[in-house]
Motif scaffolding. Structure first.
Motif, PDB file in Angstrom:
ATOM      1  N   LEU A 173       0.836  -1.205   0.000  1.00 12.42           N
ATOM      2  CA  LEU A 173       0.000   0.000   0.000  1.00 12.42           C
ATOM      3  C   LEU A 173       0.869   1.252   0.000  1.00 12.42           C
ATOM      4  CD1 LEU A 173      -2.852  -1.013   2.458  1.00 12.42           C
ATOM      5  CD2 LEU A 173      -2.893  -0.992  -0.022  1.00 12.42           C
ATOM      6  N   THR A 179       3.686   5.444  -5.785  1.00 13.90           N
ATOM      7  CA  THR A 179       3.500   5.410  -7.238  1.00 13.90           C
ATOM      8  C   THR A 179       2.576   6.527  -7.697  1.00 13.90           C
ATOM      9  OG1 THR A 179       3.668   3.031  -7.122  1.00 13.90           O
ATOM     10  CG2 THR A 179       2.769   3.953  -9.134  1.00 13.90           C
ATOM     11  N   PHE A 180       1.534   6.778  -6.925  1.00 14.51           N
ATOM     12  CA  PHE A 180       0.569   7.798  -7.325  1.00 14.51           C
ATOM     13  C   PHE A 180       0.938   9.177  -6.782  1.00 14.51           C
ATOM     14  CE2 PHE A 180      -1.794   3.879  -7.966  1.00 14.51           C
ATOM     15  CZ  PHE A 180      -2.124   4.064  -9.298  1.00 14.51           C
ATOM     16  N   GLY A 181       2.197   9.332  -6.395  1.00 17.64           N
ATOM     17  CA  GLY A 181       2.720  10.672  -6.138  1.00 17.64           C
ATOM     18  C   GLY A 181       2.690  11.141  -4.694  1.00 17.64           C
ATOM     19  N   TRP A 271     -14.507   1.013   7.262  1.00 18.29           N
ATOM     20  CA  TRP A 271     -14.221   0.060   6.182  1.00 18.29           C
ATOM     21  C   TRP A 271     -14.095  -1.371   6.652  1.00 18.29           C
ATOM     22  CZ3 TRP A 271     -10.773   3.782   7.906  1.00 18.29           C
ATOM     23  CH2 TRP A 271      -9.655   3.315   8.581  1.00 18.29           C
TER      24      TRP A 271
ATOM     25  N   LEU B  75       3.437   7.857 -13.713  1.00 20.18           N
ATOM     26  CA  LEU B  75       3.263   6.415 -13.852  1.00 20.18           C
ATOM     27  C   LEU B  75       1.942   5.985 -13.247  1.00 20.18           C
ATOM     28  CD1 LEU B  75       6.795   5.145 -12.752  1.00 20.18           C
ATOM     29  CD2 LEU B  75       5.937   5.424 -15.072  1.00 20.18           C
ATOM     30  N   GLY B  76       1.358   4.978 -13.840  1.00 25.60           N
ATOM     31  CA  GLY B  76       0.186   4.365 -13.226  1.00 25.60           C
ATOM     32  C   GLY B  76       0.470   2.880 -13.102  1.00 25.60           C
ATOM     33  N   ILE B  77       0.316   2.346 -11.903  1.00 26.89           N
ATOM     34  CA  ILE B  77       0.594   0.917 -11.726  1.00 26.89           C
ATOM     35  C   ILE B  77      -0.667   0.181 -11.281  1.00 26.89           C
ATOM     36  CG2 ILE B  77       2.029  -0.808 -10.576  1.00 26.89           C
ATOM     37  CD1 ILE B  77       4.218   1.071 -10.271  1.00 26.89           C
ATOM     38  N   LEU B  84      -5.575  -1.708  -3.257  1.00 24.74           N
ATOM     39  CA  LEU B  84      -6.510  -0.600  -2.997  1.00 24.74           C
ATOM     40  C   LEU B  84      -6.423  -0.281  -1.510  1.00 24.74           C
ATOM     41  CD1 LEU B  84      -9.597  -1.930  -4.964  1.00 24.74           C
ATOM     42  CD2 LEU B  84      -8.080  -0.080  -5.658  1.00 24.74           C
ATOM     43  N   PHE B  85      -6.614   0.994  -1.164  1.00 22.50           N
ATOM     44  CA  PHE B  85      -6.600   1.359   0.249  1.00 22.50           C
ATOM     45  C   PHE B  85      -7.922   0.939   0.871  1.00 22.50           C
ATOM     46  CE2 PHE B  85      -3.979   4.642  -1.894  1.00 22.50           C
ATOM     47  CZ  PHE B  85      -2.762   4.168  -1.450  1.00 22.50           C
ATOM     48  N   TRP B  87      -9.363   1.686   3.521  1.00 21.03           N
ATOM     49  CA  TRP B  87     -10.111   2.731   4.226  1.00 21.03           C
ATOM     50  C   TRP B  87     -10.689   3.767   3.280  1.00 21.03           C
ATOM     51  CZ3 TRP B  87      -5.102   1.274   5.273  1.00 21.03           C
ATOM     52  CH2 TRP B  87      -4.106   1.993   4.624  1.00 21.03           C
ATOM     53  N   ARG B  88     -10.472   3.601   1.982  1.00 18.74           N
ATOM     54  CA  ARG B  88     -11.039   4.551   1.035  1.00 18.74           C
ATOM     55  C   ARG B  88     -12.116   3.863   0.209  1.00 18.74           C
ATOM     56  NH1 ARG B  88      -8.067   9.058  -1.321  1.00 18.74           N
ATOM     57  NH2 ARG B  88      -6.928   9.965   0.413  1.00 18.74           N
ATOM     58  N   TYR B  96      -7.160   8.937  -5.970  1.00 21.61           N
ATOM     59  CA  TYR B  96      -6.008   9.128  -5.075  1.00 21.61           C
ATOM     60  C   TYR B  96      -4.860   9.873  -5.753  1.00 21.61           C
ATOM     61  CZ  TYR B  96      -2.532   8.346  -1.498  1.00 21.61           C
ATOM     62  OH  TYR B  96      -1.587   8.554  -0.520  1.00 21.61           O
ATOM     63  N   GLY B  97      -4.494   9.407  -6.944  1.00 17.02           N
ATOM     64  CA  GLY B  97      -3.371  10.028  -7.650  1.00 17.02           C
ATOM     65  C   GLY B  97      -3.652  11.479  -8.003  1.00 17.02           C
ATOM     66  N   GLU B  99      -5.631  13.488  -6.351  1.00 21.39           N
ATOM     67  CA  GLU B  99      -5.557  14.205  -5.082  1.00 21.39           C
ATOM     68  C   GLU B  99      -4.100  14.561  -4.774  1.00 21.39           C
ATOM     69  OE1 GLU B  99      -8.066  12.185  -2.115  1.00 21.39           O
ATOM     70  OE2 GLU B  99      -6.399  12.557  -0.733  1.00 21.39           O
ATOM     71  N   GLU B 100      -3.204  13.585  -4.933  1.00 17.00           N
ATOM     72  CA  GLU B 100      -1.797  13.809  -4.617  1.00 17.00           C
ATOM     73  C   GLU B 100      -1.139  14.768  -5.598  1.00 17.00           C
ATOM     74  OE1 GLU B 100      -2.084  12.986  -1.687  1.00 17.00           O
ATOM     75  OE2 GLU B 100      -0.240  11.866  -1.441  1.00 17.00           O
ATOM     76  N   ARG B 101      -1.743  14.915  -6.777  1.00 16.53           N
ATOM     77  CA  ARG B 101      -1.223  15.854  -7.760  1.00 16.53           C
ATOM     78  C   ARG B 101      -1.817  17.245  -7.562  1.00 16.53           C
ATOM     79  NH1 ARG B 101       1.589  12.602 -11.284  1.00 16.53           N
ATOM     80  NH2 ARG B 101       0.873  10.813 -10.155  1.00 16.53           N
ATOM     81  N   ARG B 144      -7.947   3.537 -11.087  1.00 21.11           N
ATOM     82  CA  ARG B 144      -7.040   4.394 -10.318  1.00 21.11           C
ATOM     83  C   ARG B 144      -5.786   4.711 -11.124  1.00 21.11           C
ATOM     84  NH1 ARG B 144      -4.538   2.359  -4.656  1.00 21.11           N
ATOM     85  NH2 ARG B 144      -3.717   0.733  -6.014  1.00 21.11           N
ATOM     86  N   ALA B 145      -5.277   3.689 -11.835  1.00 20.98           N
ATOM     87  CA  ALA B 145      -4.067   3.908 -12.629  1.00 20.98           C
ATOM     88  C   ALA B 145      -4.353   4.787 -13.842  1.00 20.98           C
ATOM     89  CB  ALA B 145      -3.481   2.570 -13.062  1.00 20.98           C
TER      90      ALA B 145
END
Lengths: 272, 255
Positions: A173, A179-181, A271, B75-77, B84-85, B87-88, B96-97, B99-101, B144-145
């Motif tokens: 995780l 990976t997603f920044g 969750w 990158l997308g993996i 997957l998280f 809790w989300r 997610y990605g 959001e982080e961007r 997500r990727a």
């Protein structure tokens, strides 16, 4: 779930096969849990009323309730309860906040782990109440020393649970987040913290019991007001009905504490 | 733009303190809008290679770089165990990605919903991963990727944990999605039919040490490869790859 296979060929020799593990999903009526408690109270009342035991040593539940009502109306309970609530809530809040913070840091940063973990583990086994005289000398006989002792008692189980919660977060995780920044800070905030939350709550529940124990002990040793000193006071005076009222309130306090934590857990960990 | 994998070597120290070469001198590149599949027997280092390309593992020597690109590549993996998280919710995972961007809430909502629609999870946007089936989890992982609109999409055996029927459907769906997005893709699998079905180019790896045995261009139209018309050619490719792998796979079985 009733499963049955019938031998239809010979009706006279019919053998129905029933679910032999039906007891595993047996439903209990909603009032069953109350029956035990009510039965116990009734038995207690009967023993006291019939005079098997001197009311000096074991007052009847009805007597305890009426005494409790008197103490509630004359404000004795309110003042003692609020003094205790202040101490336990302050101590618990401080201990858990610092515990979670330190646990996250120790779990995430290798250097902090190497430096801090031995320190935590060497202080952890000390029964915290043994430190009360020391804290009284350092911080005075006032609220601060009692709040500190409770905070300390809460801190350790929370640190240790948070720490192992962090260590148990799936590294995959963390990789996904990176990976997603995600930055390091966001990895802690968005992955490590929620991932460790179930373990953190286990620590918080454990600490709830500890905090109650420390509250009462500290108040018995060094307090004018509070549930602990109240219980001790009426014990010394041999007024057992009032002592019992104090114990009853402590039991209710513990129950409420657990209920609140359970509710909070459901809110914060939807969750699971 | 292309992604270049240049002289990549990866060595491990195993439990007995011996040095093991997992990847030996890997050289290839992935062109724009190209679907490259890495295929090989277990233990050939294909996942290791994907992790190196994804920046999750450092090579012992050699480089991976994007050629002809201005900004930092995105990158997308898609992970094998979906990652997957828990809790989300599905939607929160997909964005997610973004959001982080630092994408705005509005942007997140638009793009998130777009890709949720694309993978057919619109009705499950507020569910938690635990409530989804294996196939649905993998769709969420794909969404997500895709949502970060990556310069390179990496997929590490994404369907290997699924049952055979779901797997077939997911392959078809992935192809449909890919034809809409046409992202440069590196895909790892041990399933030869899957490789031939999806790839523009198949890179066959051998083991001990992991190195490129052969690179095969799949000269078939991108859709309906397993139809009547192309099935013979399809099978020929599959057999060709199987012949390359067979010996190694048999050895892997004996270990």
């Amino acid at each position: 779930m009733e499963k049955s296979i019938e031998q239809t060929s010979q009706k006279t020799n019919r053998k129905v096969i029933k679910n032999r593990v039906a007891y595993l999903d047996k439903q209990v009526p909603f009032y069953t849990p109350f029956v035990g408690i009510l039965g116990l109270l009734l038995l207690w009342e009967l023993i006291a009323q019939l005079g098997f035991v001197s009311p000096l040593f074991l007052p009847a539940p009805s007597v305890i309730i009426t005494t409790g009502w008197e103490m509630l109306t004359n404000g004795e309970i309110i003042s003692n309860l609020s003094a205790s609530l202040y101490r336990i809530l302050m101590g618990y809040a401080l201990g858990s906040v610092f515990g979670i913070l330190v646990g996250l840091i120790l779990g995430f940063f290798r250097t902090a782990d190497a430096i801090g973990t031995p320190i935590v583990y060497s202080i952890y086994p000390i029964p915290k109440i043994a430190l009360l005289p020391l804290f009284i000398l350092w911080l005075g006989i006032g609220e601060l020393s009692k709040v500190t002792i409770i905070a300390l008692g809460v801190f350790f189980p929370v640190v240790i649970n948070t720490f192992s919660g962090v260590k148990n977060v799936d590294p995959l995780l963390v990789k996904a987040a990176v990976t997603f920044g995600s930055s390091r800070f966001n990895v802690i905030r968005k992955v490590i913290l929620p991932g460790a939350l179930p373990m953190i709550f286990a620590g918080l529940k454990l600490a709830a019991g500890t905090s109650l124990l420390l509250l009462v002990s500290a108040e018995m040793i060094a307090a004018q007001e509070g549930l602990g000193s109240m219980v001790l006071h009426y014990g010394n005076l041999m007024i057992i009905s009032k002592l019992m009222v104090g114990v009853l309130i402590l039991s209710l306090l513990g129950l409420t504490f657990n209920k609140v934590l359970k509710w909070l857990e459901g809110k914060l960990i939807p969750w699971q | 733009m292309k992604i270049v994998i240049e002289n990549v070597i990866k060595k491990f120290i195993d439990a007995k303190k011996n040095e093991v070469t997992a990847l030996n001198d890997i050289n290839f590149s992935i062109n724009e809008e190209e679907f490259v599949v890495l295929v090989g027997p277990s233990g050939c280092g294909k996942s290791t290679l994907l992790n190196i390309v994804g920046g999750l593992l450092s090579p012992t020597s050699g480089d991976v770089y994007f050629d002809g690109i201005e900004q930092d590549p995105t990158l997308g993996i898609v992970f094998q165990e979906n990652a997957l998280f828990p809790w989300r919710t599905v939607f929160q995972n997909v964005v997610y990605g973004l959001e982080e961007r630092g994408a705005s809430k509005k942007e997140q909502k638009e793009i998130g919903n777009h890709y949720l629609d694309m993978v057919g999870l619109a009705d499950f946007r507020d569910a938690y991963p635990k409530q989804l089936s294996g196939g649905m989890k993998q769709r969420a992982g794909i969404a997500r990727a895709l949502a970060v609109e990556p310069d390179l999409l990496l997929m590490d055996e994404p369907f290997s944990a699924l049952d055979a029927q779901t797997r077939t459907l997911m392959q078809e769906e992935l192809l449909t999605i890919w034809n809409r997005t046409r992202l440069s893709t590196l895909y790892v699998t041990h399933n030869i039919q899957e490789a031939v079905y999806l790839a523009d180019r198949v890179i066959v790896l051998s083991r001990h040490p992991g190195q490129i045995k052969q690179i095969i261009h799949i000269d078939l139209p991108k859709t309906k490869r397993n139809s009547e018309e192309h099935i013979q050619q399809f099978n020929r490719y599959s057999e060709e790859i199987w012949e390359l792998i067979r010996h190694d796979a048999q050895k892997a079985l004996k270990e």
